[in-house]
Design a protein around this motif. Structure first.
Motif, PDB file in Angstrom:
ATOM      1  N   ARG A 113     -26.483  -4.993  16.961  1.00 15.42           N
ATOM      2  CA  ARG A 113     -25.541  -4.917  18.081  1.00 15.42           C
ATOM      3  C   ARG A 113     -25.668  -3.522  18.691  1.00 15.42           C
ATOM      4  N   TYR A 115     -24.662  -0.220  21.079  1.00 12.82           N
ATOM      5  CA  TYR A 115     -23.519   0.558  21.544  1.00 12.82           C
ATOM      6  C   TYR A 115     -24.030   1.722  22.379  1.00 12.82           C
ATOM      7  N   ALA A 125     -20.078  -5.551  12.848  1.00 15.55           N
ATOM      8  CA  ALA A 125     -21.486  -5.403  13.232  1.00 15.55           C
ATOM      9  C   ALA A 125     -22.329  -5.236  11.981  1.00 15.55           C
TER      10      ALA A 125
END
Length: 362
Positions: A335, A337, A354
């Motif tokens: 994931r 960011y 995550a």
């Protein structure tokens, strides 16, 4: 040069993105523009437990583009895409015999806060800011020794590749480099985070007939099945040892223990068949075991494995090739960011939201 970096000033403090000064690379070193970097449990340990000196820029799963090389650098050039892995001396007996993960200077070079020459490359005013794993990838630019820089293909999304430098190579390497399971054998993987799921994918590549995934989160067990697990067991709902022994006909040949939780470590031993081997990769506290009944009486083995017993320059390109061939879909763990969301990424990693957070820096 002035760069932005996430600085940790004291034990347990949140990351703060600040301006720091980065020195030029010295002989044998390169400067790399960080494209993205993975978030690893080891970074949280360093932030919270004080295993390295403060202030420090953490981060040790960086991927980026070489922008400057120091004298005598021969393995990479400006413009190369690279993944950064752990630091090692390259000169001790273990390094020279293909085991840099147990380099005689491993703790000093990765956790000691300085580069190999005992100086720092990051500063704030007159204050030295310490380095982590010889890279400090929670910064827009880093200085790293060419030994812990791995050139990778430019036809793969560079932002994905940073975690190959630590967590993912730990799980996959423990199976492929150290356990080396025979075709058709069985293996149990305890903990379905990034390390455990990488071990499951590697076990599928190795041709294990039965692959047991053990976790307490059903969502992670579902992902484990998608990635190759033949059995998924929720440790809160079933007797794991009983289930494995019954389904495998007496226990598994191999196990990988990633959790570091003492009762789970015991499960990993008890669910082995005679002559079985369990690899411990989780950070485990002091605990007691019954050496005779848990290990010796049935000829079992417990081994410790660091960084998948990998030679990163050899192993990481292999993982990239497996990924390109569709055999190692580690992108399903990821994931992304923004860099400014670093504290949220760590929170999501800790609570299980995550599996493998990656911070984008450019």
């Amino acid at each position: 040069m002035k760069i932005q970096a996430a600085v940790t000033h004291a034990q347990g403090k949140e990351f703060s993105i600040e301006e720091v000064t980065l020195s030029a690379p010295k002989a044998g070193e390169v400067r790399i523009k960080v494209v993205a970097t993975g978030v690893c449990h080891t970074d949280a340990v360093a932030r919270d437990l004080g295993i390295s000196p403060y202030p420090i820029v953490l981060g040790h799963e960086g991927a980026g583009i070489v922008e400057e090389v120091g004298e005598n650098v021969s393995s990479v050039a400006v413009g190369d895409h690279v993944v950064m892995s752990f630091a090692h001396c390259g000169q001790c007996e273990n390094c020279l015999t293909g085991h840099p993960t147990v380099c005689s200077r491993f703790n000093e070079l990765n956790f000691g806060g300085c580069m190999e020459d005992h100086s720092c490359r990051i500063h704030q005013g007159d204050t030295d800011v310490h380095t982590f794993f010889g890279q400090s990838s929670f910064g827009a630019q880093v200085i790293a020794h060419e030994r812990n820089v791995v050139k990778v293909d430019k036809d793969v999304d560079l932002a994905l590749l940073g975690p190959l430098g630590c967590g993912i190579q730990t799980g996959a390497g423990t199976v492929l480099n150290r356990l080396r399971p025979e075709f058709g054998t069985s293996i149990a993987v305890y903990g379905c985070g990034a390390v455990g799921l990488s071990a499951i994918m590697a076990a599928k590549i190795a041709g294990c007939q039965q692959i047991y995934a053990i976790d307490v989160h059903d969502s992670r067990l579902e992902l484990a099945r998608e990635l190759g697990a033949t059995h998924a067991l929720n440790g809160r709902q079933v007797d794991v040892v009983k289930e494995i022994r019954e389904a495998s006909g007496g226990g598994v040949h191999y196990a990988v223990e990633t959790t570091g939780v003492p009762p789970v470590v015991r499960q990993s031993m008890h669910a082995l068949r005679p002559l079985g081997v369990v690899a411990i990769v989780g950070v485990t506290p002091e605990m007691s075991i019954d050496v005779h009944n848990d290990l010796m009486a049935e000829g079992k083995s417990m081994i410790g494995v660091i960084e998948g017993d990998s030679v990163p320059r050899v192993f990481i390109p292999k993982l990239v090739e497996y990924y390109k061939a569709g055999q190692f879909p580690f992108d399903k763990l990821v994931r992304f960011y923004d860099f400014e969301q670093i504290n949220q990424a760590f929170e999501d990693s800790a609570n299980g939201t995550a599996v493998k957070p990656i911070l984008r820096l450019s």
